[in-house]
Scaffold this motif. Structure first.
Motif, mmCIF file in Angstrom:
data_model
loop_
_atom_site.group_PDB
_atom_site.id
_atom_site.type_symbol
_atom_site.label_atom_id
_atom_site.label_comp_id
_atom_site.label_asym_id
_atom_site.label_seq_id
_atom_site.Cartn_x
_atom_site.Cartn_y
_atom_site.Cartn_z
ATOM 1 N N SER A 28 -22.606 16.689 3.922
ATOM 2 C CA SER A 28 -23.691 17.700 3.718
ATOM 3 C C SER A 28 -23.878 18.259 2.338
ATOM 4 O O SER A 28 -22.897 18.901 1.943
ATOM 5 N N PHE A 81 -23.439 16.735 12.700
ATOM 6 C CA PHE A 81 -23.927 18.057 12.513
ATOM 7 C C PHE A 81 -25.279 17.827 13.536
ATOM 8 O O PHE A 81 -25.962 16.858 13.521
ATOM 9 N N VAL A 94 -24.792 24.966 6.931
ATOM 10 C CA VAL A 94 -24.207 23.712 7.929
ATOM 11 C C VAL A 94 -22.937 24.500 8.494
ATOM 12 O O VAL A 94 -22.711 24.606 9.869
ATOM 13 N N CYS A 95 -22.054 25.183 7.822
ATOM 14 C CA CYS A 95 -20.992 25.793 8.435
ATOM 15 C C CYS A 95 -21.133 26.869 9.309
ATOM 16 O O CYS A 95 -20.731 26.931 10.352
ATOM 17 N N THR A 100 -22.675 25.240 12.423
ATOM 18 C CA THR A 100 -21.643 24.230 13.235
ATOM 19 C C THR A 100 -20.768 25.524 14.097
ATOM 20 O O THR A 100 -20.631 25.256 15.156
ATOM 21 N N SER A 129 -19.421 17.054 7.465
ATOM 22 C CA SER A 129 -19.948 18.173 8.332
ATOM 23 C C SER A 129 -19.653 17.938 9.716
ATOM 24 O O SER A 129 -19.794 18.711 10.429
ATOM 25 N N GLY A 171 -14.650 23.123 6.242
ATOM 26 C CA GLY A 171 -16.022 23.885 5.762
ATOM 27 C C GLY A 171 -15.332 24.771 4.972
ATOM 28 O O GLY A 171 -14.249 25.211 4.535
#
Lengths: 203, 151
Positions: B92, A182, A76-77, A80, A165, A69
């Motif tokens: 993503s 994810f 998203v990062c 996570t 992801s 990431g």
């Protein structure tokens, strides 16, 4: 198998589908997508955010959660990394045996110092990794990670890096054992890390 | 002549009658706003920025006509944008959203891995337990101030 793994985007999707289906079909003892049989995790050679060389062999005996990431990623990062930090906290004493390794997909903006500051916001034990574009491309290829850098009209951000992801779980012997998609729950991460920390009976 | 005791309530009533129509029949309910923890990234901000954040919230249109979220502002970041994360080809991806439609009688939940309010170039650390202020600007309901708890 690894050559197969590295042959590009469609292979990655197929791999994901197989891994996820296998986990469901066999009622495996892991809740996320499983790799049966387990296969050796490809070694990566990068620079770690703690200033050392980064090699996965450094973490033998621990479960490694390996993700990709970048620090400018807003949704998203951080989601996570937050979930991985929560899982590590929930593991209690066993948390010391979970090592999160996060490889940047944006070396132009992410240096080791920036990765370290970013990851410390989630858990100071998390290790970031960067390297030359060639080293990073090799690491992504070995793990079937695809990225695409895009300028976004109408955004104040210079560019975004779309990226795979999922997060790999690598056991203490250095074998890829699971793929966390994810959105997997913190409880499922805890469950699977615990399972991988048990003495290995069937691998 | 009105006594001063009466004058103040009279002004208040006048003000409430004369206030912009949208605040009188605002039909957007904003629920459970929260921001993800984030640290300001210093040292390389000239080229890479100070780091970004995200705010999540549920928007409920309790009214009978459509509305839309058009923009968001906050002093916690130098720019704020509405984005959507989506999955495509094993990746993503993100795209900007210029208007987030809110059909009457429905709700839209901004959540991790979906729609989110992106904070670009943070002006401060977002520390768990603290809060940030935002203003959500709706096409019909107008501006609604929102407090987002940091988790």
């Amino acid at each position: 198998m690894l050559e197969w793994l590295t042959r590009g985007r469609t292979r990655v999707c197929t791999l994901l589908a197989i891994a996820l289906a296998a986990g469901v079909a066999t009622g495996a003892d892991l809740r996320s997508g499983t790799f049966k049989p387990a296969r050796a995790a490809p070694e990566i050679s990068l620079r770690a955010s703690d200033g050392n060389d980064l090699k996965l062999t450094r973490y033998r005996g621990k479960v490694v959660a390996l993700g990709f990431g970048y620090t400018s990623c807003p949704d998203v990062c951080p989601s996570t990394l937050f979930d991985l930090a929560q899982a590590r906290a929930k593991l209690g004493a066993a948390g010391k045996d979970l090592q999160v390794v996060y490889v940047t997909v944006d070396p132009e903006r992410d240096n080791a110092q920036r990765l370290k500051a970013y990851l410390a916001g989630f858990d100071p034990t998390f290790i970031g990794a960067t390297g030359t574009p060639e080293q990073l491309a090799a690491a992504r290829k070995a793990y079937g990670i695809v990225i695409s850098r895009e300028n976004v009209p109408g955004s104040a951000s210079a560019y975004w890096v779309h990226h795979s992801s999922f997060v790999y779980l690598i056991d203490g012997a250095g074998n890829i054992r699971a793929l966390l998609p994810f959105g997997v729950t913190v409880d499922d991460i805890v469950h699977d890390v615990k399972a991988l920390l048990e003495p290995c009976t069937q691998c | 002549m009105l006594s001063s005791g009466l004058r103040v309530p009279a002004i208040a009533i006048l003000l409430s009658i004369c206030a912009p129509a949208h605040s009188a029949d605002a039909t957007i309910r904003v629920e459970g706003a929260w921001a993800r923890r984030a640290v300001m990234l210093k040292g390389s901000e000239a080229t890479a920025g100070t780091g970004n954040g995200a705010v999540y919230v549920a928007l409920v249109n309790t009214g009978r006509k459509a509305d839309a979220l058009l923009a968001v502002t906050s002093d916690a970041a130098t720019a704020v944008e509405i984005h959507e994360t989506y999955q495509e080809g094993g990746m993503s991806k993100m795209r900007p959203v210029s208007r987030l439609e809110l059909r009457p009688g429905t709700s839209v939940e901004l959540k991790p891995g979906g729609h989110h309010i992106m904070l670009l170039n943070l002006t401060r650390d977002l520390k768990p337990g603290e809060a940030i202020q935002l203003t959500l600007d709706f096409e019909d309901a107008g501006k609604i101030p929102v407090t987002a708890q940091i988790r």
